[in-house]
Design a protein around this motif. Sequence first.
Motif, short mmCIF file in Angstrom:
data_model
loop_
_atom_site.label_atom_id
_atom_site.label_comp_id
_atom_site.label_asym_id
_atom_site.label_seq_id
_atom_site.Cartn_x
_atom_site.Cartn_y
_atom_site.Cartn_z
N LYS A 151 0.88 -1.27 0.02
CA LYS A 151 -0.06 0.00 0.14
C LYS A 151 0.92 1.20 -0.06
N LEU A 152 1.83 1.20 0.82
CA LEU A 152 2.77 2.39 0.91
C LEU A 152 3.47 2.61 -0.48
N ALA A 153 3.77 1.67 -0.99
CA ALA A 153 4.74 1.69 -2.38
C ALA A 153 3.83 2.19 -3.52
N ASP A 211 -5.31 2.30 6.40
CA ASP A 211 -5.13 3.45 5.98
C ASP A 211 -4.44 4.48 6.86
N GLU A 212 -4.99 4.12 8.27
CA GLU A 212 -4.44 5.04 9.18
C GLU A 212 -2.85 5.06 9.47
N ILE A 213 -2.43 3.51 9.33
CA ILE A 213 -1.07 3.51 9.36
C ILE A 213 -0.43 3.89 8.32
N VAL A 214 -0.77 3.73 7.32
CA VAL A 214 0.14 4.18 5.93
C VAL A 214 -0.17 6.16 6.02
N GLU A 215 -1.11 6.46 6.56
CA GLU A 215 -1.05 8.01 6.67
C GLU A 215 -0.11 8.52 7.51
N ARG A 216 0.00 7.82 8.93
CA ARG A 216 0.95 7.94 9.80
C ARG A 216 2.55 7.67 9.42
#
Length: 177
Positions: free
Chosen positions: A20-22, A161-166
Motif C-alpha cells: 500500500k505504501l509503495a 489506511d491510518e497506519i499508511v497515513e502515519r
Amino acid sequence: MEPLFLVGYMGCGKSTLGRKLARRLGVPFADTDALVERREGASVADVFRYEGEACFRRIEREVLEETVGAGEAAVVSTGGGLPVWGDNMAYMNRAGRTVYLRRTAEQIARRLSPYGRQKRPRLRGLGDGELVDFMTRDMASREPFYAQAALTVECGACTDDEIVERILTFLRECEVR
C-alpha cells in the motif's frame, strides 16, 4: 527518497502495508522473504529446514545489500528476524528510513490464517495457547532491535489506511528536516 524498511514481527502486516505504501509513494515494493525464495527456488520454510537458519540469514543479508545497492527508492518489507541478525538494523538505519510496525502477540495470532502459521517454520505445530506464549517470548527478545527504528507505529487500534497515513506523515517530516 531513500529506501523505506518496514520491520516487525512475522504477521504484523509488513507486506500488506508495504504494498500500500509503495503504491501511494509511486515506488517499487520489495519483500526480502520473496527475494530469498526467488533466488533459492525454494520457500523460506524449506531453506530453513534444509540449509539451516545461518544459511538463510546470510542469503537474507545478501538480498538486503542488493536491494540497497540498487540505489533506488523502494518500500522494503523485511523478514521478522532480519533486524535481529548481525548489524542488519544498523545497516538499514544508515541506508534509509526504518519503521517498526508494532502489534501484540494476541493481535498477530488473530491475524494469522492457518496457512500463515504453516508457512512460518518457527510457528509450525504450535496450538493457539502455545502460539501466543511463544510469540510473546520471542517478540520480547527482538524488541530491542525493532525499537531502533526511526519510527514505531502502534498498529493494534489502527486501520491499514491510518497506519499508511502515519508513515507518510513521518516521511514528509523527514524531508523538511
